[in-house]
Write an enzyme that holds these catalytic residues in place. Sequence first.
Site, PDB file in Angstrom:
ATOM      1  N   ASN A 144     -13.498  27.879 -25.450  1.00  0.00           N
ATOM      2  CA  ASN A 144     -14.679  27.020 -25.596  1.00  0.00           C
ATOM      3  C   ASN A 144     -15.076  26.494 -24.219  1.00  0.00           C
ATOM      4  O   ASN A 144     -14.234  26.398 -23.320  1.00  0.00           O
ATOM      5  CB  ASN A 144     -14.343  25.839 -26.517  1.00  0.00           C
ATOM      6  CG  ASN A 144     -15.538  24.941 -26.757  1.00  0.00           C
ATOM      7  OD1 ASN A 144     -16.643  25.410 -26.996  1.00  0.00           O
ATOM      8  ND2 ASN A 144     -15.331  23.633 -26.685  1.00  0.00           N
ATOM      9  N   HIS A 170     -16.990  23.099 -22.431  1.00  0.00           N
ATOM     10  CA  HIS A 170     -17.354  21.718 -22.747  1.00  0.00           C
ATOM     11  C   HIS A 170     -17.953  21.079 -21.494  1.00  0.00           C
ATOM     12  O   HIS A 170     -17.404  21.230 -20.397  1.00  0.00           O
ATOM     13  CB  HIS A 170     -16.100  20.962 -23.196  1.00  0.00           C
ATOM     14  CG  HIS A 170     -16.382  19.547 -23.572  1.00  0.00           C
ATOM     15  ND1 HIS A 170     -16.979  19.217 -24.773  1.00  0.00           N
ATOM     16  CD2 HIS A 170     -16.160  18.386 -22.927  1.00  0.00           C
ATOM     17  CE1 HIS A 170     -17.118  17.906 -24.834  1.00  0.00           C
ATOM     18  NE2 HIS A 170     -16.631  17.374 -23.730  1.00  0.00           N
ATOM     19  N   GLY A 211      -7.601  20.450 -32.439  1.00  0.00           N
ATOM     20  CA  GLY A 211      -8.263  19.167 -32.170  1.00  0.00           C
ATOM     21  C   GLY A 211      -9.685  19.344 -31.677  1.00  0.00           C
ATOM     22  O   GLY A 211     -10.194  20.459 -31.568  1.00  0.00           O
TER      23      GLY A 211
HETATM   24  C1  GAR Z   1     -23.435  23.597 -22.992  1.00  0.00           C
HETATM   25  O1  GAR Z   1     -23.631  22.522 -22.109  1.00  0.00           O
HETATM   26  C2  GAR Z   1     -22.032  23.561 -23.571  1.00  0.00           C
HETATM   27  O2  GAR Z   1     -21.066  23.129 -22.658  1.00  0.00           O
HETATM   28  C3  GAR Z   1     -22.222  22.573 -24.686  1.00  0.00           C
HETATM   29  O3  GAR Z   1     -23.450  22.901 -25.251  1.00  0.00           O
HETATM   30  C4  GAR Z   1     -24.313  23.437 -24.249  1.00  0.00           C
HETATM   31  C5  GAR Z   1     -24.846  24.766 -24.729  1.00  0.00           C
HETATM   32  O4  GAR Z   1     -25.810  25.254 -23.853  1.00  0.00           O
HETATM   33  N1  GAR Z   1     -21.156  22.663 -25.638  1.00  0.00           N
HETATM   34  C6  GAR Z   1     -20.658  21.618 -26.269  1.00  0.00           C
HETATM   35  O5  GAR Z   1     -21.061  20.488 -26.108  1.00  0.00           O
HETATM   36  C7  GAR Z   1     -19.513  21.947 -27.218  1.00  0.00           C
HETATM   37  N2  GAR Z   1     -18.954  20.746 -27.716  1.00  0.00           N
HETATM   38  P1  GAR Z   1     -26.289  26.772 -23.949  1.00  0.00           P
HETATM   39  O6  GAR Z   1     -26.668  27.008 -25.418  1.00  0.00           O
HETATM   40  O7  GAR Z   1     -27.492  26.811 -23.057  1.00  0.00           O
HETATM   41  O8  GAR Z   1     -25.171  27.645 -23.500  1.00  0.00           O
END
Ligand code: GAR
Length: 218
Positions: free
Chosen positions: A110, A112, A146
């Site tokens: 993942n 984050h 988690g």
């Molecule tokens: C990214 O910033 C990623 O890190 C975050 O969502 C965005 C997706 O952007 N993910 C989370 O917050 C997971 N908990 P994208 O669709 O342009 O790749």
Amino acid sequence: MTERLRLGCLASGGGSNLQAIIDRCRDGSLAAEISVVISNKPDSGALQRARNAGIPALCIDHRNFPTREDFDRAVVAALLEAGVELIVLAGFMRLISDVFLDAFPGRIMNIHPALLPAFPGLHVQRKALEYGARVTGATVHFVDGGVDTGPIVIQAVVPILDDDTEESLSARILEQEHRIYPRAIELFAQGRLRIDGRRVRIEPPLPPGSEVLVHPPL
Ligand code: GAR
């Protein structure tokens, strides 16, 4: 031709991380191929990006399933069908159950948009700003049971500037996400990542980075 790692990408949003991985697979700098992209949102930009790249794109809408486990069973079935070796969560805004975790032990990553373990969960760019942190960043980690807690593969540090807004900070973090996610996948593809408790060992080890970021500068 060298073997290419088969990826299954899951995304809920715009898919800019997915695009960064598509681009690196295409230009040959990442020895991987995306076998399938799955989104829980019918209108996600990620599905469109996959279709544009000629990658099989599936929508599995979580609202059509009575429980999280039922949804996860459908996703796992599609990933197994596609023969994927690594699952890449790229802005996938769903918690995953043991059904999913048990199907791909040590094979789910993942990304984050914060320096874990600081600021897990949602709206973390805003939270880092509100907290008054001087730096934040992005983290690629293996997924465990988690919320944003699994073993960390790679992190990028992003300074928080005085005039930052949630949008400007998110954009600078995203730029770094697009660099570190392909790198983490590359290390996995090369068989160089070993999960050792909470730590991820890189074998053979990379030379230590010599740069220390101090913000504001000394
Ligand atoms: C990214 O910033 C990623 O890190 C975050 O969502 C965005 C997706 O952007 N993910 C989370 O917050 C997971 N908990 P994208 O669709 O342009 O790749």
